[in-house]
Write an enzyme that holds these catalytic residues in place. Structure first.
Site, PDB file in Angstrom:
ATOM      1  CB  SER A 174       3.107  -4.562   3.220  1.00  0.00           C
ATOM      2  OG  SER A 174       2.388  -3.758   4.111  1.00  0.00           O
ATOM      3  CG  MET A 175      -2.733  -4.166   0.709  1.00  0.00           C
ATOM      4  SD  MET A 175      -3.316  -2.665  -0.105  1.00  0.00           S
ATOM      5  CE  MET A 175      -2.390  -2.737  -1.648  1.00  0.00           C
ATOM      6  CG  PHE A 191      -1.864   1.127   1.337  1.00  0.00           C
ATOM      7  CD1 PHE A 191      -2.912   1.241   0.443  1.00  0.00           C
ATOM      8  CD2 PHE A 191      -1.725   2.077   2.326  1.00  0.00           C
ATOM      9  CE1 PHE A 191      -3.820   2.300   0.536  1.00  0.00           C
ATOM     10  CE2 PHE A 191      -2.615   3.132   2.445  1.00  0.00           C
ATOM     11  CZ  PHE A 191      -3.663   3.245   1.541  1.00  0.00           C
ATOM     12  CG  ASP A 223       6.700  -4.222  10.145  1.00  0.00           C
ATOM     13  OD1 ASP A 223       6.360  -3.038   9.960  1.00  0.00           O
ATOM     14  OD2 ASP A 223       6.360  -5.152   9.388  1.00  0.00           O
ATOM     15  CG  HIS A 240       6.633  -2.723   6.559  1.00  0.00           C
ATOM     16  ND1 HIS A 240       5.899  -3.811   7.008  1.00  0.00           N
ATOM     17  CD2 HIS A 240       5.970  -2.265   5.460  1.00  0.00           C
ATOM     18  CE1 HIS A 240       4.855  -3.987   6.232  1.00  0.00           C
ATOM     19  NE2 HIS A 240       4.872  -3.071   5.279  1.00  0.00           N
TER      20      HIS A 240
END
Length: 245
Positions: free
Chosen positions: A93-94, A25, A193, A223
């Protein structure tokens, strides 16, 4: 809308085994580009699409929803499936949440998942998003959470809140069907993260039905681990995972 040079998608058309890469994202294909190129060099057919609303402006991202992002990765997945014997999906992530949704919808067609700090849960402060997104367009950036000095993810300098609220709706959808995921999984989790809580990975691993699950803990990366100190471990072990399955 002009797409940034750093946000261009990457595709190859050689190889009988496919790997789909899903970025995160407010980021772009740039965060996964080195990983995708190394995978292609190893002989895999690679697809790294740019998700709608990404790589342009955060204002444009606010005009899209999670269904637009999922439609883009699903389209790329189906294209790979039509030309490959097997298809793996990797996500950051996303992008990890999108990868999991593909595995939920196509349990017989996803050969395996490689997830890096997958997002299906957010920080407690995100609970205010449904209301906050109605009165405020953006907040400070969540991009480039990278320990390695001088490395830039080229993510947006603001976080679009309407889009972030839509992402939370996607997480709810993904979490509700995690038991449908049964393929092999390799997951990398950073101990430091600042974007996605460790509880997100823990939730995934405790709710999928997969019997073949491997978790790797990254001590030196934040992250965006695919661009950080532990990136070589991710690249090497993912190629070993693809070859083994």
């Amino acid at each position: 809308m002009q797409v940034s040079d750093h946000a261009q998608p990457f595709h190859t058309d050689v190889g009988s085994i496919g790997v789909l890469f899903c970025h995160g994202f407010t980021g772009s294909p740039w965060s996964l580009m080195e990983w995708a190129r190394i995978t292609a060099d190893a002989g895999y057919r690679v697809s790294l699409p740019r998700l709608p609303g990404h790589g342009t402006t955060w204002q444009e991202l606010n005009l899209t929803t999670w269904r637009d992002w999922y439609a883009a990765v699903e389209r790329a997945f189906l294209e790979l499936r039509a030309s490959c014997d097997k298809v793996f999906v990797a996500g950051l992530s996303m992008g990890g949440g999108l990868a999991l949704r593909l595995a939920e919808k196509y349990p017989d067609d996803v050969a395996g998942l490689v997830l890096v700090n997958p997002a299906v849960l957010g920080a407690p402060k995100m609970l205010a998003l449904p209301v906050l997104s109605l009165v405020k367009a953006s907040s400070k950036s969540i991009g480039s959470d990278i320990a390695h000095a001088g490395v830039d993810e080229f993510a947006y300098d603001r976080t679009p809140l309407r889009a972030a609220n839509s992402m939370m709706k996607m997480w709810l959808d993904v979490r509700s069907c995690l038991d449908l995921v049964s393929c092999p999984i390799l997951v990398f989790r950073s101990t430091n993260d600042h974007v996605v809580p460790a509880a997100s990975t823990a939730f995934v691993l405790s709710h999928v039905s997969s019997e073949d699950v491997t978790e790797r803990v990254l001590e030196r990366s934040y992250h965006v681990a695919t661009m950080d100190h532990d990136k070589e471990q991710i690249f090497t072990e993912s190629l070993e995972f693809f070859a083994a399955h």
